[in-house]
Design an enzyme around this catalytic site. Sequence first.
Site, short mmCIF file in Angstrom:
data_model
loop_
_atom_site.label_atom_id
_atom_site.label_comp_id
_atom_site.label_asym_id
_atom_site.label_seq_id
_atom_site.Cartn_x
_atom_site.Cartn_y
_atom_site.Cartn_z
N HIS A 19 0.81 -1.21 0.00
CA HIS A 19 0.00 0.00 0.00
C HIS A 19 0.85 1.27 0.00
O HIS A 19 0.41 2.29 -0.54
CB HIS A 19 -0.97 -0.04 1.17
CG HIS A 19 -2.07 -1.04 0.97
ND1 HIS A 19 -2.70 -1.69 2.00
CD2 HIS A 19 -2.64 -1.51 -0.18
CE1 HIS A 19 -3.62 -2.51 1.51
NE2 HIS A 19 -3.59 -2.42 0.19
N HIS A 42 -8.09 -8.51 -7.85
CA HIS A 42 -8.39 -9.33 -6.66
C HIS A 42 -8.65 -8.37 -5.51
O HIS A 42 -7.82 -8.20 -4.61
CB HIS A 42 -7.25 -10.28 -6.35
CG HIS A 42 -6.98 -11.28 -7.43
ND1 HIS A 42 -6.34 -10.95 -8.62
CD2 HIS A 42 -7.30 -12.59 -7.54
CE1 HIS A 42 -6.25 -12.03 -9.38
NE2 HIS A 42 -6.83 -13.03 -8.75
N SER A 115 -7.01 -2.33 -0.74
CA SER A 115 -6.50 -1.49 -1.81
C SER A 115 -7.58 -0.63 -2.47
O SER A 115 -7.34 0.55 -2.76
CB SER A 115 -5.81 -2.36 -2.87
OG SER A 115 -4.76 -3.12 -2.29
N GLU A 133 -13.74 -9.34 -7.66
CA GLU A 133 -13.53 -10.22 -6.51
C GLU A 133 -14.39 -11.47 -6.71
O GLU A 133 -15.60 -11.38 -6.94
CB GLU A 133 -13.90 -9.54 -5.20
CG GLU A 133 -13.81 -10.42 -3.98
CD GLU A 133 -12.45 -11.12 -3.84
OE1 GLU A 133 -12.45 -12.34 -3.60
OE2 GLU A 133 -11.42 -10.44 -4.00
N ASP A 158 -13.68 -13.66 -12.03
CA ASP A 158 -12.26 -13.99 -12.00
C ASP A 158 -11.49 -12.81 -12.61
O ASP A 158 -11.59 -12.55 -13.81
CB ASP A 158 -12.03 -15.26 -12.80
CG ASP A 158 -10.56 -15.67 -12.86
OD1 ASP A 158 -9.70 -14.92 -12.37
OD2 ASP A 158 -10.28 -16.75 -13.41
N GLY A 159 -10.73 -12.11 -11.80
CA GLY A 159 -10.02 -10.92 -12.27
C GLY A 159 -8.99 -11.22 -13.34
O GLY A 159 -8.74 -10.39 -14.23
N ASP A 179 -2.97 -8.79 -7.10
CA ASP A 179 -2.42 -9.41 -5.89
C ASP A 179 -3.30 -10.58 -5.46
O ASP A 179 -4.02 -10.51 -4.48
CB ASP A 179 -2.22 -8.40 -4.76
CG ASP A 179 -3.51 -7.77 -4.29
OD1 ASP A 179 -4.47 -7.73 -5.08
OD2 ASP A 179 -3.59 -7.36 -3.12
#
Length: 295
Positions: A19, A42, A115, A133, A158-159, A179
């Site tokens: 971050h 994600h 995030s 997500e 699904d990212g 991530d």
Amino acid sequence: MLAYRHAFHAGNHADVLKHLVLVQVLRYMVGKDKPFRYIDTHAGAGGYQLKGAVAQKKTEYREGIGRLWSRADLPPAVADYVQLVQRFNLPPAEDGRLPELEKGMTPPLALYPGSPSLASLLLTPFDKLHLYELHPADARTLAAHFGGEKRSRVMQEDGFAALKKELPPTPRRAVVLMDPSYETVGDYSRVVASLREAVQRFAEGVYMVWYPQVSRVEAVQLPKRLTGVAPKGWLHVRLTVAQPDQQGFGLAGSGVFILNPPYTLHQQLAELMPWLTEQLAQYDGASYLIEELPG
């Protein structure tokens, strides 16, 4: 993958590194007078209760954000990040927005922003947040956080697979954060494959990949594999704060790999990482690494 819940690890040393870098990248992007799209493949739940039963099982935040929370001697970049987390801990105003932090004010540490929430605090009303997500419960929580914002879209998908439909963006400016949990070994290859396809579609984007420093050959090889994807410049920063246990397990640290990083980022990290390593060290061998290939 669906068994993973970031709430167990929210606010730990890996979140601090990820971050800190994300805040610096987004500060640079909003400094330009052009809107952009923030894409989180994600996104998680968007925020986490540090006093809840899940976070309290490991209390990893105490060795991460907890070590920085009330300090008055933070370097400017760290102070910027910590103040954003502190704002997230303030009660929302009547319009639902988070108020500004008053000078000298340090609220109790009870929440940690994911995030997307940090990005939301930094982006302008003209920028867009596209959040993916897959976990059903986290996706519902994320939608509750951001569903009312016109600039935000939350998708339970699904990212990795969804990223290709995001690129190239309009206008042609974007920051992509990847991530995943890396619970399955296949995540490492999916990061590389997804990023390679993304770069082919939109080479000018800023791409951030977070990865864990664990005793797994795929984790060790990932930064090297990512250098082969970068069409222009890249920057890699890694923070090692702990030792694996006797069986070789445990999160020793983490890294962030950035394709097309802001030109200011290397110098910012060079000034910051020695201090951060000392503050978050859990053993005498704590260390950091910064390497880059300028664009």
